[in-house]
Design a protein around this motif. Sequence first.
Motif, PDB file in Angstrom:
ATOM      1  N   VAL A 177       0.841  -1.194   0.000  1.00  0.00           N
ATOM      2  CA  VAL A 177       0.000   0.000   0.000  1.00  0.00           C
ATOM      3  C   VAL A 177       0.874   1.242   0.000  1.00  0.00           C
ATOM      4  O   VAL A 177       1.986   1.233   0.517  1.00  0.00           O
ATOM      5  N   ILE A 178       0.358   2.285  -0.605  1.00  0.00           N
ATOM      6  CA  ILE A 178       1.092   3.541  -0.713  1.00  0.00           C
ATOM      7  C   ILE A 178       0.259   4.638  -0.068  1.00  0.00           C
ATOM      8  O   ILE A 178      -0.896   4.842  -0.450  1.00  0.00           O
ATOM      9  N   PRO A 179       0.823   5.329   0.900  1.00  0.00           N
ATOM     10  CA  PRO A 179       0.061   6.405   1.551  1.00  0.00           C
ATOM     11  C   PRO A 179      -0.176   7.546   0.577  1.00  0.00           C
ATOM     12  O   PRO A 179       0.716   7.905  -0.193  1.00  0.00           O
ATOM     13  N   THR A 180      -1.388   8.089   0.618  1.00  0.00           N
ATOM     14  CA  THR A 180      -1.695   9.188  -0.303  1.00  0.00           C
ATOM     15  C   THR A 180      -1.464  10.531   0.378  1.00  0.00           C
ATOM     16  O   THR A 180      -1.487  11.562  -0.270  1.00  0.00           O
ATOM     17  N   GLY A 181      -1.317  10.509   1.703  1.00  0.00           N
ATOM     18  CA  GLY A 181      -1.160  11.763   2.422  1.00  0.00           C
ATOM     19  C   GLY A 181      -2.501  12.333   2.861  1.00  0.00           C
ATOM     20  O   GLY A 181      -2.589  13.113   3.791  1.00  0.00           O
ATOM     21  N   ARG A 182      -3.551  11.912   2.177  1.00  0.00           N
ATOM     22  CA  ARG A 182      -4.880  12.417   2.520  1.00  0.00           C
ATOM     23  C   ARG A 182      -5.489  11.566   3.638  1.00  0.00           C
ATOM     24  O   ARG A 182      -4.998  10.492   3.949  1.00  0.00           O
ATOM     25  N   ARG A 183      -6.575  12.089   4.195  1.00  0.00           N
ATOM     26  CA  ARG A 183      -7.253  11.366   5.264  1.00  0.00           C
ATOM     27  C   ARG A 183      -8.745  11.278   4.950  1.00  0.00           C
ATOM     28  O   ARG A 183      -9.295  12.146   4.291  1.00  0.00           O
ATOM     29  N   ALA A 184      -9.366  10.212   5.430  1.00  0.00           N
ATOM     30  CA  ALA A 184     -10.805  10.072   5.243  1.00  0.00           C
ATOM     31  C   ALA A 184     -11.522  10.760   6.401  1.00  0.00           C
ATOM     32  O   ALA A 184     -10.905  11.100   7.407  1.00  0.00           O
ATOM     33  N   ARG A 185     -12.820  10.929   6.244  1.00  0.00           N
ATOM     34  CA  ARG A 185     -13.612  11.493   7.344  1.00  0.00           C
ATOM     35  C   ARG A 185     -13.794  10.426   8.418  1.00  0.00           C
ATOM     36  O   ARG A 185     -13.999   9.263   8.095  1.00  0.00           O
ATOM     37  N   PRO A 186     -13.766  10.818   9.647  1.00  0.00           N
ATOM     38  CA  PRO A 186     -14.064   9.858  10.713  1.00  0.00           C
ATOM     39  C   PRO A 186     -15.533   9.471  10.649  1.00  0.00           C
ATOM     40  O   PRO A 186     -16.346  10.207  10.083  1.00  0.00           O
ATOM     41  N   GLY A 187     -15.867   8.388  11.252  1.00  0.00           N
ATOM     42  CA  GLY A 187     -17.269   7.992  11.306  1.00  0.00           C
ATOM     43  C   GLY A 187     -18.064   8.962  12.151  1.00  0.00           C
ATOM     44  O   GLY A 187     -17.492   9.808  12.828  1.00  0.00           O
ATOM     45  N   SER A 188     -19.353   8.857  12.107  1.00  0.00           N
ATOM     46  CA  SER A 188     -20.208   9.801  12.824  1.00  0.00           C
ATOM     47  C   SER A 188     -20.005   9.676  14.333  1.00  0.00           C
ATOM     48  O   SER A 188     -20.366  10.556  15.098  1.00  0.00           O
ATOM     49  N   ALA A 189     -19.454   8.558  14.757  1.00  0.00           N
ATOM     50  CA  ALA A 189     -19.213   8.341  16.177  1.00  0.00           C
ATOM     51  C   ALA A 189     -17.908   8.987  16.625  1.00  0.00           C
ATOM     52  O   ALA A 189     -17.504   8.832  17.774  1.00  0.00           O
ATOM     53  N   GLY A 190     -17.254   9.690  15.725  1.00  0.00           N
ATOM     54  CA  GLY A 190     -15.984  10.290  16.080  1.00  0.00           C
ATOM     55  C   GLY A 190     -14.827   9.386  15.771  1.00  0.00           C
ATOM     56  O   GLY A 190     -14.944   8.454  14.977  1.00  0.00           O
ATOM     57  N   GLY A 191     -13.717   9.646  16.395  1.00  0.00           N
ATOM     58  CA  GLY A 191     -12.527   8.856  16.147  1.00  0.00           C
ATOM     59  C   GLY A 191     -11.559   9.593  15.258  1.00  0.00           C
ATOM     60  O   GLY A 191     -11.950  10.450  14.452  1.00  0.00           O
ATOM     61  N   ARG A 192     -10.326   9.226  15.380  1.00  0.00           N
ATOM     62  CA  ARG A 192      -9.290   9.883  14.592  1.00  0.00           C
ATOM     63  C   ARG A 192      -9.474   9.576  13.109  1.00  0.00           C
ATOM     64  O   ARG A 192      -9.766   8.450  12.743  1.00  0.00           O
ATOM     65  N   PRO A 193      -9.322  10.559  12.263  1.00  0.00           N
ATOM     66  CA  PRO A 193      -9.516  10.313  10.829  1.00  0.00           C
ATOM     67  C   PRO A 193      -8.391   9.441  10.283  1.00  0.00           C
ATOM     68  O   PRO A 193      -7.224   9.733  10.522  1.00  0.00           O
ATOM     69  N   PRO A 194      -8.751   8.371   9.604  1.00  0.00           N
ATOM     70  CA  PRO A 194      -7.754   7.413   9.124  1.00  0.00           C
ATOM     71  C   PRO A 194      -7.037   7.895   7.862  1.00  0.00           C
ATOM     72  O   PRO A 194      -7.593   8.640   7.073  1.00  0.00           O
ATOM     73  N   GLU A 195      -5.820   7.419   7.684  1.00  0.00           N
ATOM     74  CA  GLU A 195      -5.073   7.711   6.467  1.00  0.00           C
ATOM     75  C   GLU A 195      -5.704   7.003   5.278  1.00  0.00           C
ATOM     76  O   GLU A 195      -6.295   5.932   5.421  1.00  0.00           O
TER      77      GLU A 195
END
Lengths: 254, 254
Positions: free
Chosen positions: A209-227
């Motif tokens: 896997v290759i990191p894109t540098g971008r992050r996804a939105r966290p779920g509605s329950a919160g949580g750190r946004p994943p790479e």
Amino acid sequence: MKTTTRPGEAPEGYDPSRFPPFAVTVDVVILTMTEGSLHVLLVRRGEAPFQGMWAIPGGFKRPPETLDEAAIRELTEETGVDSASLLTQFGAYGDPGRDPRMNVVTVGYLAVLRDVGAIVAGSDASDAALVPVADVLKGTIELAFDHLRIVLDAVERVRVELEVSGIASAFVGATFTLAELRAVYEAVWGVQLDAANFRRSVVADEGWVIPTGRRARPGSAGGRPPELFRAGRAWRHGGPIRRVDRSQSKGLTR
Amino acid sequence: MKTTTRPGEAPEGYDPSRFPPFAVTVDVVILTMTEGSLHVLLVRRGEAPFQGMWAIPGGFKRPPETLDEAAIRELTEETGVDSASLLTQFGAYGDPGRDPRMNVVTVGYLAVLRDVGAIVAGSDASDAALVPVADVLKGTIELAFDHLRIVLDAVERVRVELEVSGIASAFVGATFTLAELRAVYEAVWGVQLDAANFRRSVVADEGWVIPTGRRARPGSAGGRPPELFRAGRAWRHGGPIRRVDRSQSKGLTR
DNA sequence: CCAAAAGTGTTATGTCTACACCCATGA
DNA sequence: TCATGGGTGTAGACATAACACTTTTGG
């Protein structure tokens, strides 16, 4: 030593020009991840035999095309998708009587798509559906012909391919979080994986896997946004069987 | 959504009773260890096309038999052996024109025998021969039809099976020394294995090999007489893919 | 006795597992 | 701020590779 036969030549006692004729078909097991579990695309049969029952899509091989081309054609006709992330032949089925009407040998192909939900919805919903593989395996949903066996073999193939080549990326989108990728392994293998160790295995080996540098939105329950990652060249398709760098190893790898 | 076809049913525009007819054959790649290297059984073609060229044995599938039965029949007809330690289907081949005479789809089977040398000698030597797989791979020996590809696929399959299921025992006799077994891995994978570590890998995992208590004769050059083992239940045939104990693992196994 | 092959011991190195801990976000 | 998931650190268990050493034979 008994009779010797050679390829493309009739066994003794046969007239070479009167070989036993077979119909050859290609059946495609189309798998995808939906709602957190593995689903297979089924179509409902309109005619006898097995009228009204679910079956996997397929059709005749045409003389001027290769088996692979026939599989691609069938896949396209069913889903409109012309390039599966994974399209592999996994078996041939020719038991006498598997089709009550005539001698049919079918070649099974496995296709993994990243989400055919929308595509299937485009077709007549009563005609095609994504059903959980678990329901097929349990026998909740009964299939026509020997399609249960074919689906069984396809699923086993995915389980193996997942390990040896890492087609997991075929199930997810162009970019994905490691949680999504992990969910594929968990669903297909039916296990729980440690998120921390999973990350390490996948990120460590260069090229998966290759990191894109971008992050996804966290779920509605919160949580750190994943790479967000994208698939590396290491597991594009069909890839290198696991057997790690045997040119070096001195002992038997277990 | 485009045309929808279903198994056992002609695509639109076709008369279902006039399906495109194919000949279906079964070709068997018979592998064995002789003179320390991997050999394949080839037969010489007596008629056109490809007259005089080497080919793998095979023949028509008959309507009342399954594909597996056809493969067993072909194997028996060629070698007189009615039970291969390993007989697995590994692929289907249906490229148009692969047989210049007609539409032929062939299903490839892999058979591993523990020594067909004597058996082959029983047949007309000019008609059948064991040739080193390396010679086929190098192109030194040219094969009829698309049989090179078929042999290539079979060999790759053996390499994988050797790792995941341990069919190595299929190559050796009922009892064998660990040196013989190790030679199988070394020949098929083309590597050197440490004898000490090899012994441990194989003996450690219960069920792979079972000591018989007897010993073989040392070579004429002397040396300690080796223990004789027999195959354990763990790798009888087709066995458990490597992926270790998937019910337990918490991380991704590499 | 010596060479050769089988078999055993040992140790450094690497990998995997489990779990504790820190980070960033929504509500 | 708390709950929730993402991401990092780490110690012990386990597996592997390399190679020295012992055993048992033929000559």
